[in-house]
Scaffold this motif. Structure first.
Motif, PDB file in Angstrom:
ATOM      1  N   GLY A 121       0.714  -1.293  -0.043  1.00 24.30           N
ATOM      2  CA  GLY A 121      -0.142   0.197  -0.009  1.00 24.30           C
ATOM      3  C   GLY A 121       0.793   1.359  -0.034  1.00 24.30           C
ATOM      4  O   GLY A 121       1.873   1.110  -0.134  1.00 24.30           O
ATOM      5  N   ALA A 122       0.249   2.415   0.102  1.00 22.57           N
ATOM      6  CA  ALA A 122       0.949   3.824   0.172  1.00 22.57           C
ATOM      7  C   ALA A 122       1.656   3.817   1.561  1.00 22.57           C
ATOM      8  O   ALA A 122       1.444   3.579   2.289  1.00 22.57           O
ATOM      9  CB  ALA A 122      -0.233   4.801  -0.019  1.00 22.57           C
ATOM     10  N   MET A 123       2.907   4.618   0.975  1.00 23.93           N
ATOM     11  CA  MET A 123       3.645   4.982   1.903  1.00 23.93           C
ATOM     12  C   MET A 123       3.771   6.218   2.338  1.00 23.93           C
ATOM     13  O   MET A 123       3.328   7.163   1.431  1.00 23.93           O
ATOM     14  CB  MET A 123       5.015   4.622   1.567  1.00 23.93           C
ATOM     15  CG  MET A 123       5.460   3.080   1.071  1.00 23.93           C
ATOM     16  SD  MET A 123       5.758   2.116   2.505  1.00 23.93           S
ATOM     17  CE  MET A 123       7.173   2.655   2.857  1.00 23.93           C
ATOM     18  N   CYS A 137       2.069  16.222   0.835  1.00 20.23           N
ATOM     19  CA  CYS A 137       3.251  15.700  -0.032  1.00 20.23           C
ATOM     20  C   CYS A 137       2.883  15.377  -1.476  1.00 20.23           C
ATOM     21  O   CYS A 137       3.936  15.045  -2.136  1.00 20.23           O
ATOM     22  CB  CYS A 137       3.716  14.188   0.773  1.00 20.23           C
ATOM     23  SG  CYS A 137       2.476  12.969   1.067  1.00 20.23           S
ATOM     24  N   ARG A 138       1.490  14.900  -1.823  1.00 21.77           N
ATOM     25  CA  ARG A 138       1.638  14.790  -3.278  1.00 21.77           C
ATOM     26  C   ARG A 138       1.244  16.005  -4.112  1.00 21.77           C
ATOM     27  O   ARG A 138       0.938  15.705  -5.444  1.00 21.77           O
ATOM     28  CB  ARG A 138       0.085  14.041  -3.257  1.00 21.77           C
ATOM     29  CG  ARG A 138       0.029  12.795  -2.298  1.00 21.77           C
ATOM     30  CD  ARG A 138       1.059  11.642  -2.672  1.00 21.77           C
ATOM     31  NE  ARG A 138       0.941  10.366  -1.811  1.00 21.77           N
ATOM     32  CZ  ARG A 138       1.661   9.414  -2.013  1.00 21.77           C
ATOM     33  NH1 ARG A 138       2.677   9.402  -2.780  1.00 21.77           N
ATOM     34  NH2 ARG A 138       1.313   8.313  -1.084  1.00 21.77           N
ATOM     35  N   SER A 150       5.911   9.351  -2.324  1.00 17.33           N
ATOM     36  CA  SER A 150       6.480   8.218  -2.201  1.00 17.33           C
ATOM     37  C   SER A 150       6.038   7.209  -2.971  1.00 17.33           C
ATOM     38  O   SER A 150       4.725   7.100  -3.438  1.00 17.33           O
ATOM     39  CB  SER A 150       6.457   7.661  -0.577  1.00 17.33           C
ATOM     40  OG  SER A 150       6.810   6.406  -0.395  1.00 17.33           O
ATOM     41  N   LYS A 151       6.600   6.094  -3.452  1.00 19.56           N
ATOM     42  CA  LYS A 151       6.281   4.892  -4.236  1.00 19.56           C
ATOM     43  C   LYS A 151       5.036   4.159  -3.181  1.00 19.56           C
ATOM     44  O   LYS A 151       5.296   4.356  -2.073  1.00 19.56           O
ATOM     45  CB  LYS A 151       7.272   4.159  -4.674  1.00 19.56           C
ATOM     46  CG  LYS A 151       8.251   4.767  -5.575  1.00 19.56           C
ATOM     47  CD  LYS A 151       9.466   3.864  -6.246  1.00 19.56           C
ATOM     48  CE  LYS A 151      10.058   4.490  -7.179  1.00 19.56           C
ATOM     49  NZ  LYS A 151      11.301   3.618  -7.654  1.00 19.56           N
ATOM     50  N   ALA A 186      14.507   4.713  -2.714  1.00 19.79           N
ATOM     51  CA  ALA A 186      13.598   3.742  -3.302  1.00 19.79           C
ATOM     52  C   ALA A 186      12.222   4.221  -3.310  1.00 19.79           C
ATOM     53  O   ALA A 186      11.403   3.776  -4.104  1.00 19.79           O
ATOM     54  CB  ALA A 186      13.784   2.561  -2.521  1.00 19.79           C
ATOM     55  N   GLN A 187      11.826   5.117  -2.558  1.00 18.80           N
ATOM     56  CA  GLN A 187      10.699   5.709  -2.189  1.00 18.80           C
ATOM     57  C   GLN A 187      10.083   6.872  -3.248  1.00 18.80           C
ATOM     58  O   GLN A 187       9.165   6.960  -3.503  1.00 18.80           O
ATOM     59  CB  GLN A 187      10.295   5.913  -0.875  1.00 18.80           C
ATOM     60  CG  GLN A 187      10.212   5.237   0.180  1.00 18.80           C
ATOM     61  CD  GLN A 187      10.106   5.893   1.624  1.00 18.80           C
ATOM     62  OE1 GLN A 187      10.794   6.153   2.309  1.00 18.80           O
ATOM     63  NE2 GLN A 187       8.587   5.741   1.758  1.00 18.80           N
ATOM     64  N   GLU A 188      11.141   7.473  -3.874  1.00 16.73           N
ATOM     65  CA  GLU A 188      10.826   8.858  -4.646  1.00 16.73           C
ATOM     66  C   GLU A 188      10.579   8.034  -5.736  1.00 16.73           C
ATOM     67  O   GLU A 188      11.116   7.183  -6.549  1.00 16.73           O
ATOM     68  CB  GLU A 188      12.001   9.531  -4.562  1.00 16.73           C
ATOM     69  CG  GLU A 188      12.483  10.220  -3.167  1.00 16.73           C
ATOM     70  CD  GLU A 188      13.924  11.081  -3.363  1.00 16.73           C
ATOM     71  OE1 GLU A 188      14.303  10.852  -4.419  1.00 16.73           O
ATOM     72  OE2 GLU A 188      14.469  11.401  -2.466  1.00 16.73           O
TER      73      GLU A 188
END
Length: 410
Positions: free
Chosen positions: A166-168, A198-199, A228-229, A312-314
């Motif tokens: 799910g979403a981070m 953040c979005r 975040s991914k 890795a999240q970006e």
């Protein structure tokens, strides 16, 4: 070996029932207050009792989030709420605040407590401290790696819950003040009112040139520096289980009924296969393919194998991918042979080929036969939102089967 629990989100009654029907062992949800998803629909007291009864009748569990970080005024009525949750036999509450924890022990001593990920438990000493105070489970901070999880499991005999999909959140374990700042305190993330700042897409303004905006971009989409991914551990269920996770949690109380059902079905198959196949277990590419059919941002394993692996999240854009459209849901209680009742969720037409996803996780295609509206009149399409229709079909469609089609614009 005790089988890992599959824990699903439930933003409202419909999502709760679909999560259980599609294979969740337990659901987590919130009442109208004291949780971190103020705009997820949520449950009033009557609905909470109904949800518990529905789950318990099927051998499943219900956990209720009471995980806000409260100020003084937020404590009003909390004691009565906790007593109510105990009285309807909720299986556990999720708590992040130490004061709320002690209040729960005081006024509802029979109510099991799970420590929320908002408590940021990231080491075995913290987990042990929560256990010693009476917690039956601790939800790991999302920043904990599999290696760290295994060490915590070795040192502390308590259930460990981990997010698997799910979403981070870009902030540490969801502790964020951006919403507070951008809304002058009117929408507070830690009280369940996050506006997902953040979005947003950001630009740069130079001090002496007010009103002149320069995009911060690397390509045509721009750069979303706070984004975040989405987490996806479908290929690593074995690793989670063998590291000591007692519960695999899916994020998404704000997501759709379709999202909840499809994701639960995929992880149900993966978990069951692990226990059935033993040493011969290996991930099936079809599980990952199913997860590509729900709305999602690019997938990552986040901190599981590298800690911390912030890069890795970006990712490069904010809008999620929507590769399939949810077009209909088969209603319970079938009529005559060769016909099913369908609730429309998106337009579809006679003769169209649709893909089906059943509660057992089976996937196959059907051709839409003749359609009839509620007046018994034959129609060639289902254009109206939530319209109930009768559909002829040569194949057996179990109750609550999802009908969907590829979205080529997704």
């Amino acid at each position: 070996m005790k089988k890992i629990e599959l824990l699903a989100p439930a933003g409202n009654m419909g999502k709760m029932k679909m999560a259980i029907l599609y294979g969740a062992d337990a659901v987590y949800l919130a009442g109208k207050g004291f949780g971190l998803r103020a705009y997820g629909g949520n449950f009033d007291n009557e609905e909470l009792e109904e949800a518990v009864n529905f789950a318990h009748a099927r051998g499943r569990k219900v956990y209720v989030t009471v995980n806000i970080i409260p100020r003084n005024d937020d404590l009003r009525g909390l004691d009565d709420y906790l007593r109510f949750l105990e009285s309807i036999h909720v299986d556990a509450v999720l708590i992040s605040d130490l004061g709320v924890f002690h209040l729960c022990r005081e006024v509802a001593p029979g109510l099991p407590i799970h420590v929320s990920t908002q408590a940021s438990a990231a080491n075995w000493r913290t987990v042990k401290a929560w256990k010693d105070m009476g917690a039956e489970r601790v939800v790991m901070a999302r920043e904990v790696s599999l290696k760290e999880l295994a060490e915590i499991h070795r040192k502390v005999d308590v259930d460990l819950e981990v997010f698997g999909h799910g979403a981070m959140c870009i902030s540490w374990s969801g502790r964020c003040l951006l919403s507070n700042f951008f809304t002058n305190g009117r929408r507070q993330s830690n009280k369940g009112e996050c506006v997902q700042v953040c979005r947003f897409k950001y630009s740069v303004v130079e001090e002496t040139r007010p009103g002149q905006y320069w995009p911060v971009e690397e390509d045509e989409h721009g750069t979303y520096i706070f984004n975040s991914k989405d987490l996806c551990m479908i290929d690593h269920v074995k690793d989670l289980i063998e590291a000591g996770a007692a519960s695999l949690k899916i994020e998404g109380r704000m997501k759709s009924v379709y999202y909840v059902a499809a994701v639960v079905a995929a992880y149900r198959k993966a978990i069951d296969a692990y226990y059935e196949q033993g040493a011969d277990y290996k991930p099936d590419w079809r599980w990952r393919a199913e997860l590509e059919k729900v709305s999602h941002r690019p997938y990552t394993t986040a901190f599981a194998f590298q800690n911390p692996d912030y890069t890795a999240q970006e990712y490069e854009k904010s809008q999620p991918v929507q590769s399939y459209d949810f077009v209909g849901l088969v209603q319970p209680g079938q009529g005559e042979s060769g016909r099913v009742t369908v609730q429309q969720r998106n337009h579809f037409t006679t003769g169209e080929t649709l893909e089906c996803l059943t509660p057992a996780g089976d996937v196959f295609n059907i051709t839409v036969g003749r359609l009839f509206n509620q007046e018994g009149e034959e129609v060639d399409k289902a254009p109206h939102p939530l319209e109930i229709l009768t559909m002829e079909t040569e194949q057996t469609l179990p109750d609550y089967t999802i009908l969907r089609r590829p979205n080529h614009n997704g």
